[in-house]
Structure formats: structure tokens, C-alpha cells
Motif scaffolding. Structure first.
Motif, PDB file in Angstrom:
ATOM      1  N   ALA A 194       1.067  -1.595   0.002  1.00  0.00           N
ATOM      2  CA  ALA A 194      -0.123   0.267  -0.396  1.00  0.00           C
ATOM      3  C   ALA A 194       1.095   0.923   0.056  1.00  0.00           C
ATOM      4  N   CYS A 195       0.624   2.530  -0.643  1.00  0.00           N
ATOM      5  CA  CYS A 195       1.505   3.620  -0.677  1.00  0.00           C
ATOM      6  C   CYS A 195       1.027   4.754   0.711  1.00  0.00           C
ATOM      7  N   LYS A 196       1.774   5.972   0.114  1.00  0.00           N
ATOM      8  CA  LYS A 196       2.057   5.554   1.721  1.00  0.00           C
ATOM      9  C   LYS A 196       0.958   6.977   2.802  1.00  0.00           C
ATOM     10  N   ASN A 197      -0.496   7.477   1.274  1.00  0.00           N
ATOM     11  CA  ASN A 197      -1.319   7.446   1.373  1.00  0.00           C
ATOM     12  C   ASN A 197      -2.498   7.426   0.322  1.00  0.00           C
ATOM     13  N   CYS A 198      -2.644   5.398   1.112  1.00  0.00           N
ATOM     14  CA  CYS A 198      -4.122   5.154   0.801  1.00  0.00           C
ATOM     15  C   CYS A 198      -5.299   5.164   0.511  1.00  0.00           C
ATOM     16  N   THR A 199      -5.946   5.173  -0.157  1.00  0.00           N
ATOM     17  CA  THR A 199      -7.395   5.603   0.188  1.00  0.00           C
ATOM     18  C   THR A 199      -8.107   4.358  -0.415  1.00  0.00           C
ATOM     19  N   CYS A 200      -7.488   3.120  -1.020  1.00  0.00           N
ATOM     20  CA  CYS A 200      -8.277   1.851  -1.848  1.00  0.00           C
ATOM     21  C   CYS A 200      -8.664   0.131  -0.940  1.00  0.00           C
ATOM     22  N   GLY A 201      -8.112   0.849   0.236  1.00  0.00           N
ATOM     23  CA  GLY A 201      -8.297  -0.074   1.469  1.00  0.00           C
ATOM     24  C   GLY A 201      -7.804  -1.528   1.386  1.00  0.00           C
ATOM     25  N   ARG A 202      -6.471  -0.925   0.516  1.00  0.00           N
ATOM     26  CA  ARG A 202      -5.209  -2.213   0.385  1.00  0.00           C
ATOM     27  C   ARG A 202      -4.319  -1.653   2.238  1.00  0.00           C
ATOM     28  N   ALA A 203      -4.214  -0.438   2.353  1.00  0.00           N
ATOM     29  CA  ALA A 203      -3.164  -0.581   3.588  1.00  0.00           C
ATOM     30  C   ALA A 203      -4.147  -1.174   5.132  1.00  0.00           C
ATOM     31  N   GLU A 204      -5.796  -0.897   4.837  1.00  0.00           N
ATOM     32  CA  GLU A 204      -6.467  -1.733   6.343  1.00  0.00           C
ATOM     33  C   GLU A 204      -6.340  -3.606   5.785  1.00  0.00           C
ATOM     34  N   ALA A 205      -6.134  -3.692   3.948  1.00  0.00           N
ATOM     35  CA  ALA A 205      -6.252  -5.319   4.730  1.00  0.00           C
ATOM     36  C   ALA A 205      -4.863  -5.495   4.878  1.00  0.00           C
ATOM     37  N   GLU A 206      -3.323  -5.151   4.991  1.00  0.00           N
ATOM     38  CA  GLU A 206      -2.103  -5.575   5.474  1.00  0.00           C
ATOM     39  C   GLU A 206      -2.226  -5.685   6.384  1.00  0.00           C
ATOM     40  N   GLN A 207      -3.072  -4.257   6.801  1.00  0.00           N
ATOM     41  CA  GLN A 207      -2.439  -4.116   8.609  1.00  0.00           C
ATOM     42  C   GLN A 207      -3.254  -5.464   9.435  1.00  0.00           C
ATOM     43  N   LYS A 208      -4.094  -6.382   8.967  1.00  0.00           N
ATOM     44  CA  LYS A 208      -5.051  -7.445   9.302  1.00  0.00           C
ATOM     45  C   LYS A 208      -4.314  -8.415   9.702  1.00  0.00           C
ATOM     46  N   VAL A 209      -3.662  -8.537   8.044  1.00  0.00           N
ATOM     47  CA  VAL A 209      -2.466  -9.481   8.156  1.00  0.00           C
ATOM     48  C   VAL A 209      -1.531 -10.083   9.175  1.00  0.00           C
TER      49      VAL A 209
END
Length: 264
Positions: A194-209
Motif C-alpha cells: 500500500a502506498c503512503k496515502n492509501c485510499t483504496c483499502g489495501r493498507a487496512e487489508a495489510e494491517q489485518k494480516v
């Protein structure tokens, strides 16, 4: 009918032994002419045995045939008639046989076909359906002429001056350049982070993992395939319970002390 005086040369033939001049006059009168005797017509009898007419090419104005047999004249004689007739000359065939009406119609129809096949034009039945006349074409054999080519003019297109300007149909919003959406690293591929200013929801998905399983998931483990307790026949290839006997879900599974020891 007012007959005009006959002018030009006349050739008469018949398949009979005798051909009276009066028979020729009667036949020619159907064409609207009279005074055949003054033209001194050439008369040929028993013409069925002839292969050539005693006349020069393109020298006769009218050829009269008085016939009894349905097979007379032959195709060869028709060629000779066409040879001796002048361009535009007339041929007149008179059938004198007395047959039934149906047979006479068939004979006349066959005669018309013979004339057309021999190259004559304007075949027409005269008299009491016992005479057929036709004309030789006005051109000679071997003559040539040019055919005028008809030039087709292109269709005229009427242009209406009251045309609508296409630009006037567009509004100011339509003229604005569309803004393309910004593309960040998140949309490049599924393997990118996920990029630094992610807005597509990938950052949240990686955080759960990264967080790992929750307490509820640890206390209540669930099989991925749901068949771990049924035995090896139903377990997947990566099942950690591979080789263990079947068990009920929820009961404690105990391993023997030598489970992981080597057999040797």
C-alpha cells in the motif's frame, strides 16, 4: 384495302409442280401491294430439291413461298432466302395445306420460330392464320457500327444553407478536458504494498494480516477444509492431522511420544 403498285423484284417458289401467278398476287396483296404481274416475278417450282436459289445476293425485294408440306422450306433454303433478299427485304410464307385448326396453329408457330432462328425480324402472322411475313435485317453480314455509350450523370445534391453549427450543440461542460483519476502504487499490481496515502483499502487489508489471528480465532480454531476429523481420505494435502485417526471436532487430540521420532 388500297393496294399500292408493286415496285421491285419478286421471287416466288413452291414445293408443288405448278405455281399460278394468281396465287402469288393473292399472297402479295396481304402485304398491301398489287400489280405483281407487271414486275415479272421469278417462279420456281419443286423447290424442295434446291440447295441454292438462282439469284444474286441482295438482289430481291420480296420472296414469296407457297408451300404444302410442313417441313418446307428447310433451314438451308431459309439461308438462301436471306442471301438473295436485299437488306430490309420481305419474306412471305403461305401455307396452303388444309389441316385441323389445332394442327394449323402448331405449324404456323413452328414456322415463326424457324424464321426467327434464321435471323429474320418482325415475324407476324397474316391472313387466316395461314401466312407469316418477316423482314431481313437492314445491316449486311460483316458490317460494323459503333454503339453510343450512355453517360450517366451524377445525381445532383442540394445543399441546405441553413445548417446547424455542431459546436453550438456543445455546452461549456462538454468542452472541458476530462480529468483522469490519479494512479498510485496501490493500483499497479496485486504484489505491491500500500502506498503512503492509501485510499483504496489495501493498507487496512495489510494491517489485518500483520495483526494475526484474534483471541476468538485461537480459542475456536476452524479447519480450512472442514474435513480434518474425517480421516486421511477426506483431508487436504497440507493438513497437519495427516496420518492421525479420525476424531470429533472439539475433542483434544493427543499425540504419542514417538510420533515425531524416526522409525529406525
Amino acid at each position: 384495302m388500297d393496294n399500292t403498285k408493286m415496285k421491285g423484284s419478286v421471287l416466288a417458289f413452291s414445293d408443288d409442280m405448278v405455281l399460278p401467278v394468281s396465287s402469288i398476287s393473292t399472297a402479295v396483296s396481304e402485304l398491301g401491294f398489287s400489280g405483281v404481274e407487271q414486275c415479272d416475278p421469278q417462279i420456281i417450282t419443286q423447290a424442295s430439291s434446291l440447295n441454292q436459289l438462282p439469284a444474286e445476293s441482295s438482289s430481291i425485294d420480296i420472296v414469296v413461298g407457297i408451300c404444302q408440306s410442313a417441313e418446307f422450306p428447310s433451314g438451308r433454303l431459309f439461308e438462301e432466302i436471306s442471301r438473295v433478299l436485299k437488306p430490309g427485304g420481305t419474306i412471305l410464307i403461305h401455307r396452303t395445306s388444309k389441316s385441323a385448326t389445332g394442327e394449323t396453329d402448331k405449324t404456323i408457330s413452328a414456322l415463326v420460330r424457324k424464321l426467327l432462328l434464321a435471323g429474320f425480324l418482325e415475324a407476324e402472322v397474316l391472313g387466316l392464320k395461314s401466312m407469316v411475313k418477316a423482314k431481313k435485317p437492314v445491316w449486311k453480314i460483316g458490317s460494323s457500327f459503333t454503339i453510343k455509350k450512355v453517360t450517366k450523370s451524377s445525381p445532383k445534391v442540394q445543399i441546405n444553407d441553413d445548417l446547424i453549427d455542431e459546436d453550438s450543440l456543445l455546452s461549456e461542460e462538454d468542452l472541458k478536458k476530462p480529468q483522469l483519476p490519479l494512479v498510485d502504487d496501490c493500483e499497479v499490481g496485486s504484489t505491491r504494498k500500500a502506498c503512503k496515502n492509501c485510499t483504496c483499502g489495501r493498507a487496512e487489508a495489510e494491517q489485518k494480516v500483520e495483526i494475526g489471528p484474534t483471541t476468538e480465532q485461537i480459542n475456536n480454531p476452524q479447519s480450512a477444509c472442514g474435513s480434518c476429523g474425517l480421516g486421511d481420505a477426506f483431508r487436504c494435502s497440507t493438513c497437519p492431522y495427516k496420518g492421525l485417526p479420525p476424531f470429533k471436532l472439539g475433542e483434544k487430540v493427543s499425540l504419542s511420544g514417538n510420533f515425531l521420532a524416526a522409525d529406525i
